[in-house]
Design an enzyme around this catalytic site. Structure first.
Site, PDB file in Angstrom:
ATOM      1  N   SER A   8     -15.713  31.797   2.146  1.00  0.00           N
ATOM      2  CA  SER A   8     -15.271  30.406   2.047  1.00  0.00           C
ATOM      3  C   SER A   8     -16.050  29.490   2.985  1.00  0.00           C
ATOM      4  O   SER A   8     -16.489  29.874   4.068  1.00  0.00           O
ATOM      5  CB  SER A   8     -13.773  30.311   2.368  1.00  0.00           C
ATOM      6  N   SER A  36       9.877  21.452   7.954  1.00  0.00           N
ATOM      7  CA  SER A  36       8.872  20.430   8.190  1.00  0.00           C
ATOM      8  C   SER A  36       8.669  20.342   9.698  1.00  0.00           C
ATOM      9  O   SER A  36       9.637  20.320  10.467  1.00  0.00           O
ATOM     10  CB  SER A  36       9.332  19.079   7.637  1.00  0.00           C
ATOM     11  N   GLY A  48     -14.102  27.407   7.346  1.00  0.00           N
ATOM     12  CA  GLY A  48     -14.332  28.394   6.298  1.00  0.00           C
ATOM     13  C   GLY A  48     -14.909  29.648   6.929  1.00  0.00           C
ATOM     14  O   GLY A  48     -15.802  29.581   7.786  1.00  0.00           O
ATOM     15  N   ASN A  52     -18.080  29.818   9.433  1.00  0.00           N
ATOM     16  CA  ASN A  52     -17.779  30.092  10.842  1.00  0.00           C
ATOM     17  C   ASN A  52     -18.607  31.265  11.369  1.00  0.00           C
ATOM     18  O   ASN A  52     -19.150  31.220  12.476  1.00  0.00           O
ATOM     19  CB  ASN A  52     -16.297  30.414  11.020  1.00  0.00           C
ATOM     20  N   PHE A 116      -4.264  27.011   1.926  1.00  0.00           N
ATOM     21  CA  PHE A 116      -5.686  26.894   1.617  1.00  0.00           C
ATOM     22  C   PHE A 116      -5.838  26.411   0.181  1.00  0.00           C
ATOM     23  O   PHE A 116      -5.328  27.029  -0.750  1.00  0.00           O
ATOM     24  CB  PHE A 116      -6.373  28.256   1.794  1.00  0.00           C
ATOM     25  N   GLN A 172      -7.618  37.016   4.693  1.00  0.00           N
ATOM     26  CA  GLN A 172      -6.488  36.271   4.106  1.00  0.00           C
ATOM     27  C   GLN A 172      -6.278  36.565   2.626  1.00  0.00           C
ATOM     28  O   GLN A 172      -5.173  36.381   2.112  1.00  0.00           O
ATOM     29  CB  GLN A 172      -6.701  34.763   4.296  1.00  0.00           C
ATOM     30  N   ASN A 195      -7.455  42.485  10.849  1.00  0.00           N
ATOM     31  CA  ASN A 195      -6.665  42.356  12.067  1.00  0.00           C
ATOM     32  C   ASN A 195      -5.477  43.309  11.944  1.00  0.00           C
ATOM     33  O   ASN A 195      -5.344  44.030  10.944  1.00  0.00           O
ATOM     34  CB  ASN A 195      -6.255  40.901  12.334  1.00  0.00           C
ATOM     35  N   GLY A 256     -11.188  35.115  15.087  1.00  0.00           N
ATOM     36  CA  GLY A 256     -11.584  36.339  14.404  1.00  0.00           C
ATOM     37  C   GLY A 256     -12.966  36.226  13.788  1.00  0.00           C
ATOM     38  O   GLY A 256     -13.739  37.203  13.762  1.00  0.00           O
ATOM     39  N   ASP A 257     -13.307  35.048  13.292  1.00  0.00           N
ATOM     40  CA  ASP A 257     -14.644  34.835  12.730  1.00  0.00           C
ATOM     41  C   ASP A 257     -15.705  34.919  13.825  1.00  0.00           C
ATOM     42  O   ASP A 257     -16.790  35.477  13.609  1.00  0.00           O
ATOM     43  CB  ASP A 257     -14.718  33.478  12.034  1.00  0.00           C
TER      44      ASP A 257
END
Length: 328
Positions: A8, A36, A48, A52, A116, A172, A195, A256-257
């Site tokens: 992405s 909310s 993305g 990243n 997303f 994800q 992860n 993580g990226d």
């Protein structure tokens, strides 16, 4: 080593909630949740997972090939990545859709709720990886990251057909993939990244055991947040690599990226898995200290200094401890 990074490319809308998300969940009302959050801040950033990771690799002196789909609104973002050192010539530009959007709310404990919208990413399945490799020769490794599921499967199949080493990193998208798709994405991968939560989800949805997964991949890397990472290989001892201690926490999005970018940068130099994971943790610490996924500053020299401080100096300090571990 030339690395192609697929996945992405998005614009991130990052918000912070000063309370705890878990404190708003009622145990007897989980069958009907309507929440909310009044947030304190909003940051709009480039993001993305593929972009990243490519950003981090470029910061460490590599020239990664970014492979993904974007909208015509990508011009500014693309120019910045290109100036950073990312090769964006393989990015598909949609004529009708906007670049994907990631909306994420983070609470004071680092818990996140995110959505997303794929936008132009929906066209990623039209990218033919064989053509990309032919046009950009010399690709040694393909990172298959979170993307349109059909694109992830197509890229994985292309890697097998072309005998290209690839990294499976569904992250994800595990929520969208079924067991058969997960097994196809993982089987034969040089590396698998997850992860801790994704690890459990992958096992549950694939129907595989840990041993089954290790029989399918060369190396399984699991990131464990502030506990560092775990490296597993079939028939070898588990290696636990600590995170960088005392890292400043500003925003966990994209950490993580950054880990993956640091790991891959060291992997490209044929360093051992522990050194790769340490480099990943060091770059992750830099990303953690910045708001946004591509706002941290890194360089090979800065990474070396951080690794020396975080691991070499720490090892020397531990070596001077008396028996039992207590300091004199």
């Amino acid at each position: 080593m030339r690395i192609a990074v697929t996945g992405s490319i998005a614009t991130d809308h990052l918000m912070t909630f000063p309370g705890r998300i878990t404190g708003q969940l009622l145990a007897d009302r989980l069958d009907h949740v309507s929440l909310s959050f009044l947030v304190d801040s909003l940051e709009v950033r480039d993001g993305g997972v593929a972009a990243n990771i490519a950003y981090g690799l470029a910061a460490l002196g590599h020239r990664p090939l970014l492979v993904g789909a974007v909208g015509t609104d990508f011009d500014r973002y693309g120019r910045r990545l290109a100036d950073q050192g990312v090769d964006i010539s393989a990015v598909h530009v949609s004529a009708t859709r906007h670049t994907a959007r990631f909306l994420c709310t983070t609470d004071q404990d680092g818990n996140q709720i995110a959505s997303f919208y794929p936008g132009a990413m929906s066209e990623a399945a039209a990218i033919e990886l064989a053509d990309v490799v032919s046009d950009h020769g010399g690709i040694d490794l393909v990172h298959v990251g979170a993307d349109e599921p059909a694109a992830m499967l197509r890229h994985t199949r292309a890697c097998r057909a072309l005998a290209l080493r690839f990294i499976a990193d569904p992250s994800q998208q595990l929520a969208r993939l079924d067991g058969e798709q997960i097994r196809e994405l993982v089987a034969g991968a040089d590396h698998l990244f997850t992860n801790a939560y994704e690890r459990g989800l992958l096992l549950a949805k694939s129907g595989w055991t840990r041993a089954d997964v290790l029989g399918q991949v060369g190396t399984w890397v699991t990131t464990l947040g502030d506990k560092g990472s775990r490296i597993e290989r079939a028939g070898e001892p588990v290696l636990d690599v600590p995170a960088v201690a005392g890292a400043t926490i500003a925003d966990p999005t994209g950490v993580g990226d950054a880990f993956r970018a640091g790991y891959l940068a060291s992997f490209a130099k044929n360093e051992n898995p522990v050194a790769c994971a340490q480099a990943g943790s060091a770059l992750a610490a830099l990303a953690l200290s910045s708001v946004g996924t591509q706002t941290y500053t890194a360089s090979p020299a800065l990474l070396r200094d951080l690794l020396t401080t975080a691991y070499v100096a720490a090892d020397r300090s531990m070596a001077n401890l008396p028996p039992g571990g207590a300091r004199p």
